[in-house]
Design a protein around this motif. Structure first.
Motif, short mmCIF file in Angstrom:
data_model
loop_
_atom_site.label_atom_id
_atom_site.label_comp_id
_atom_site.label_asym_id
_atom_site.label_seq_id
_atom_site.Cartn_x
_atom_site.Cartn_y
_atom_site.Cartn_z
N MET A 1 -23.35 -28.57 -65.28
CA MET A 1 -23.51 -28.69 -63.83
C MET A 1 -22.13 -28.75 -63.17
O MET A 1 -21.39 -29.70 -63.40
CB MET A 1 -24.32 -29.94 -63.48
CG MET A 1 -25.80 -29.81 -63.80
SD MET A 1 -26.54 -28.52 -62.77
CE MET A 1 -28.05 -28.17 -63.67
N ASP B 1 -37.25 -28.40 -69.59
CA ASP B 1 -36.37 -28.99 -68.59
C ASP B 1 -36.38 -28.12 -67.34
O ASP B 1 -36.28 -26.88 -67.43
CB ASP B 1 -34.95 -29.07 -69.18
CG ASP B 1 -33.98 -29.84 -68.30
OD1 ASP B 1 -34.21 -29.96 -67.08
OD2 ASP B 1 -32.98 -30.32 -68.85
N GLN B 2 -36.47 -28.73 -66.18
CA GLN B 2 -36.49 -27.98 -64.93
C GLN B 2 -35.19 -27.22 -64.68
O GLN B 2 -35.15 -26.29 -63.87
CB GLN B 2 -36.79 -28.93 -63.76
CG GLN B 2 -38.21 -29.50 -63.80
CD GLN B 2 -38.47 -30.49 -62.68
OE1 GLN B 2 -37.56 -30.87 -61.95
NE2 GLN B 2 -39.71 -30.93 -62.57
N LYS B 3 -34.13 -27.60 -65.38
CA LYS B 3 -32.87 -26.89 -65.20
C LYS B 3 -32.90 -25.50 -65.83
O LYS B 3 -32.07 -24.65 -65.50
CB LYS B 3 -31.71 -27.72 -65.77
CG LYS B 3 -31.42 -28.99 -64.98
CD LYS B 3 -30.13 -29.66 -65.40
CE LYS B 3 -30.19 -30.28 -66.78
NZ LYS B 3 -31.07 -31.46 -66.83
N LEU C 1 -34.02 -23.11 -63.20
CA LEU C 1 -32.93 -23.08 -62.22
C LEU C 1 -31.79 -22.19 -62.71
O LEU C 1 -31.18 -21.44 -61.94
CB LEU C 1 -32.40 -24.49 -61.95
CG LEU C 1 -33.30 -25.40 -61.11
CD1 LEU C 1 -32.68 -26.79 -60.99
CD2 LEU C 1 -33.54 -24.81 -59.71
N PHE C 2 -31.50 -22.28 -64.00
CA PHE C 2 -30.44 -21.43 -64.58
C PHE C 2 -30.83 -19.96 -64.47
O PHE C 2 -30.02 -19.11 -64.09
CB PHE C 2 -30.18 -21.81 -66.03
CG PHE C 2 -29.21 -20.89 -66.73
CD1 PHE C 2 -27.86 -20.94 -66.43
CD2 PHE C 2 -29.66 -19.96 -67.66
CE1 PHE C 2 -26.96 -20.06 -67.06
CE2 PHE C 2 -28.78 -19.09 -68.28
CZ PHE C 2 -27.42 -19.15 -67.99
N GLU D 1 -27.93 -24.45 -69.49
CA GLU D 1 -28.59 -25.18 -68.40
C GLU D 1 -28.11 -26.61 -68.26
O GLU D 1 -28.39 -27.27 -67.25
CB GLU D 1 -30.12 -25.13 -68.59
CG GLU D 1 -30.73 -26.22 -69.45
CD GLU D 1 -30.46 -26.10 -70.95
OE1 GLU D 1 -31.00 -26.92 -71.71
OE2 GLU D 1 -29.71 -25.19 -71.35
N ARG D 2 -27.39 -27.14 -69.26
CA ARG D 2 -26.93 -28.51 -69.20
C ARG D 2 -25.53 -28.65 -68.61
O ARG D 2 -24.98 -29.74 -68.58
CB ARG D 2 -26.98 -29.15 -70.60
CG ARG D 2 -28.41 -29.36 -71.07
CD ARG D 2 -28.50 -30.10 -72.40
NE ARG D 2 -29.90 -30.29 -72.77
CZ ARG D 2 -30.30 -30.84 -73.91
NH1 ARG D 2 -29.40 -31.24 -74.80
NH2 ARG D 2 -31.59 -30.97 -74.17
N PHE E 1 -23.61 -24.68 -63.23
CA PHE E 1 -23.72 -23.72 -64.31
C PHE E 1 -22.40 -22.95 -64.43
O PHE E 1 -21.76 -22.64 -63.44
CB PHE E 1 -24.86 -22.73 -64.05
CG PHE E 1 -26.21 -23.37 -63.88
CD1 PHE E 1 -26.66 -24.31 -64.80
CD2 PHE E 1 -27.03 -23.04 -62.83
CE1 PHE E 1 -27.91 -24.90 -64.68
CE2 PHE E 1 -28.29 -23.62 -62.69
CZ PHE E 1 -28.72 -24.56 -63.61
N HIS F 1 -26.01 -25.25 -74.68
CA HIS F 1 -27.05 -25.17 -73.65
C HIS F 1 -26.43 -24.78 -72.31
O HIS F 1 -25.74 -25.59 -71.69
CB HIS F 1 -27.70 -26.56 -73.46
CG HIS F 1 -28.61 -26.99 -74.56
ND1 HIS F 1 -29.97 -27.14 -74.38
CD2 HIS F 1 -28.35 -27.33 -75.85
CE1 HIS F 1 -30.52 -27.57 -75.51
NE2 HIS F 1 -29.56 -27.69 -76.41
#
Length: 206
Positions: free
Chosen positions: A184, A25-27, A30-31, A181-182, A186, A179
């Motif tokens: 939003m 996942d691209q997140k 990012l995290f 990164e999930r 963070f 998770h």
């Protein structure tokens, strides 16, 4: 200069092309960027992992989610093999490890803890409590532990007794079933926990 953190990837089977693809996942990167690190993915097929790590010199290792372990019905045994080796290398090289969801499961399995099927932990939010305090976290897993073995220490449990976080402080290792990164945006607590883990390990090396 920012330091790098290597992160693992899930294996996706693409039957149309007869391919086994590494992806994430691209997140996740990012995290890691939000934590202040340069994210670098590690492939699941790698013949010289020790040289990869020596070249990158990561400040930390992130074991990510996706793919059940092969012994529990998963279909990515190459990922199990690579992550086992990655955990060993990180411990030898004194590189801190943070694992979430499957990342926690592989660490639990590495230390001989048996996973159990659990109900009501997929795509929900629930309460956890323990050494890290009381909080609300996400949940996307159907296998976990209700008891663990030393040297791992329980950091958080859900209300139904499932272990949701653990640590091995002497080896700079923490794991969570949620998770980071999930969320939003963070969560500041997740970012602070990861920064503290990786930065403290760097300070100890100096």
């Amino acid at each position: 200069m920012k330091k790098a953190v290597i992160y693992t990837q899930r294996v996706e089977l693409i039957e149309r092309y007869q391919e086994r693809r590494d992806c994430a996942d691209q997140k996740i990167p990012l995290f890691l960027e939000a934590c202040g690190y340069v994210p670098i993915p590690v492939p699941n097929i790698i013949s010289e992992l020790d040289k990869f790590m020596e070249t990158i010199k990561p400040a930390g290792v992130l074991l990510t989610g996706g793919n059940s372990l092969a012994k529990y019905g998963g279909d990515a045994p190459e990922r199990d093999v690579m992550e086992y080796q990655l955990i060993r290398e990180a411990i030898i090289k004194k590189i801190p490890i943070y694992g979430f969801c499957r990342g926690m499961q592989i660490v639990l399995d590495y230390f001989g803890c048996e996973l159990k099927n659990v109900q009501g932990h997929v795509a929900v939010k629930h309460h956890v409590d323990g050494e890290w305090g009381s909080m609300e976290v996400n949940s996307y897993h159907n296998q976990a532990c209700v008891e663990i073995k030393a040297p791992l220490q329980i950091m958080a449990r859900s209300d139904d007794g499932v272990i949701e976080a653990a640590a091995y402080p002497e080896k700079n290792m923490i794991v969570t079933m949620w998770h980071p990164e999930r969320e939003m945006p963070f969560q500041k607590t997740d970012i602070a926990r990861v920064r503290n883990l990786f930065e403290c390990a760097e300070t100890e090396k100096q």
